[in-house]
Design an enzyme around this catalytic site. Sequence first.
Site, PDB file in Angstrom:
ATOM      1  N   TYR A  33       2.731   2.969  -6.040  1.00  0.00           N
ATOM      2  CA  TYR A  33       1.510   2.215  -6.270  1.00  0.00           C
ATOM      3  C   TYR A  33       0.898   1.781  -5.014  1.00  0.00           C
ATOM      4  CZ  TYR A  33       3.754  -1.952  -4.688  1.00  0.00           C
ATOM      5  OH  TYR A  33       4.331  -2.757  -3.628  1.00  0.00           O
ATOM      6  N   LYS A 151       5.791   3.466  -1.348  1.00  0.00           N
ATOM      7  CA  LYS A 151       5.596   2.486  -1.825  1.00  0.00           C
ATOM      8  C   LYS A 151       5.930   2.559  -3.115  1.00  0.00           C
ATOM      9  CE  LYS A 151       1.664  -0.995  -1.657  1.00  0.00           C
ATOM     10  NZ  LYS A 151       2.690  -2.035  -1.324  1.00  0.00           N
ATOM     11  N   GLU A 183      10.927  -6.555   7.319  1.00  0.00           N
ATOM     12  CA  GLU A 183       9.697  -6.818   6.969  1.00  0.00           C
ATOM     13  C   GLU A 183       9.652  -8.009   5.941  1.00  0.00           C
ATOM     14  OE1 GLU A 183       7.554  -3.499   4.561  1.00  0.00           O
ATOM     15  OE2 GLU A 183       9.871  -2.901   4.204  1.00  0.00           O
ATOM     16  N   LEU A 206       7.686  -0.385   5.005  1.00  0.00           N
ATOM     17  CA  LEU A 206       6.500   0.105   4.435  1.00  0.00           C
ATOM     18  C   LEU A 206       5.648   0.350   5.477  1.00  0.00           C
ATOM     19  CD1 LEU A 206       5.202   0.548   1.475  1.00  0.00           C
ATOM     20  CD2 LEU A 206       3.859  -1.181   2.104  1.00  0.00           C
TER      21      LEU A 206
HETATM   22  N1  PDD Z   1       2.387  -5.100  -0.788  1.00  0.00           N
HETATM   23  N2  PDD Z   1       5.977  -4.500   3.257  1.00  0.00           N
HETATM   24  C1  PDD Z   1       5.818  -4.673   1.973  1.00  0.00           C
HETATM   25  C2  PDD Z   1       7.399  -4.415   1.136  1.00  0.00           C
HETATM   26  C3  PDD Z   1       4.654  -4.518   0.903  1.00  0.00           C
HETATM   27  O1  PDD Z   1       5.062  -4.580  -0.338  1.00  0.00           O
HETATM   28  C4  PDD Z   1       3.703  -4.785   1.389  1.00  0.00           C
HETATM   29  C5  PDD Z   1       2.176  -4.509   0.791  1.00  0.00           C
HETATM   30  C6  PDD Z   1       3.265  -4.548   2.912  1.00  0.00           C
HETATM   31  C7  PDD Z   1       1.886  -4.696   3.259  1.00  0.00           C
HETATM   32  O2  PDD Z   1       1.315  -3.458   3.477  1.00  0.00           O
HETATM   33  P1  PDD Z   1      -0.352  -3.282   3.256  1.00  0.00           P
HETATM   34  O3  PDD Z   1      -0.679  -3.889   4.515  1.00  0.00           O
HETATM   35  O4  PDD Z   1      -0.516  -1.815   3.201  1.00  0.00           O
HETATM   36  O5  PDD Z   1      -0.846  -4.191   2.169  1.00  0.00           O
HETATM   37  C8  PDD Z   1       4.249  -4.388   3.705  1.00  0.00           C
HETATM   38  C9  PDD Z   1       1.414  -5.136  -1.773  1.00  0.00           C
HETATM   39  C10 PDD Z   1       0.226  -5.900  -1.117  1.00  0.00           C
HETATM   40  C11 PDD Z   1       1.913  -5.473  -2.850  1.00  0.00           C
HETATM   41  O6  PDD Z   1       3.112  -5.164  -3.336  1.00  0.00           O
HETATM   42  O7  PDD Z   1       1.378  -6.359  -3.633  1.00  0.00           O
END
Ligand code: PDD
Length: 289
Positions: A33, A151, A183, A206
Amino acid sequence: MARKVFLNGDWVDYAQAVVPVEDRGLMFADGIYEVIRVYNGKVFQLGPHLDRLFMGAAELRINLHYRREELERILARTVEFNGLENGGLYLQVTRGVSPRGHAFPAASTPTVFALTHEGHGPPARPGDGRPVEGSPAITAPDNRFGLCYVKTVGLLPNVLARQQAQEAGAREAILVRDGLVTEASSSNVFAVIGGTLYTHPLANILPGITRDIVLRLAARLGIPVREIAVPIGHLRRADEVFITGTMTEVEPVVSLDGRPVADGKPGPVTLRLFEAYVGVVEDDCGRVR
Ligand code: PDD
């Protein structure tokens, strides 16, 4: 206006947007996703999100049958049909529907859907009226699997960690593996120690799009950066801690497990990066309304 969801080629009313129970996304979390930001009706950083989606599909050998330009059009229309000004776009791709069996089905068409949800507008610059709020975080063991760079919708460990945070009155759960910060449950983690910005390297975390923007901004601002894993003890004594994510943006962490980070206020490096990040949003999507 009724919410419209893109599902496998058509836009349907939210209530009609249903997938069969044998979708492999439901059975095995066999899917990926993206959460993409919309500011002022414009899709923010679409290119990197689609790059990551295609990387994930290739990694999991999901035969994504939409080309990049088609997905761009689908997402733009989904925003338009929902009249979304500010919020998020959720795009999910699973391996599709087939009778339950662990190995890949011989033939299945991926299930693809996209929907929108309302959110707040572009962040205000520090000093533009709205103060930059920090939030509390807890730490939790990172007991996820070895494919955290994809993801995937397999987010149960993230869900459990986040629930633990919520029950502790915190905003995020910062994940720790072998004594090192990886993270957080839905964001990347940064620490400022002695003027240097630290974050985990791109190895089984991620590859956050916001993380990447922040690293480029740090280089532009002359802030020294080291992409190495920070021991949890160092994070607790850091001068500043913040988290980044598409929905999170750049958010100061002001306490960890109930103890303040430094003086318990958003720090100067975080605020500089926050302000620079607002600049990127404004350049791409226009000023705060
Ligand atoms: N999550 N690390 C994890 C485990 C994440 O699920 C996310 C983002 C990030 C940040 O990635 P980005 O900057 O590309 O949004 C880091 C999304 C927003 C979610 O699951 O809702």
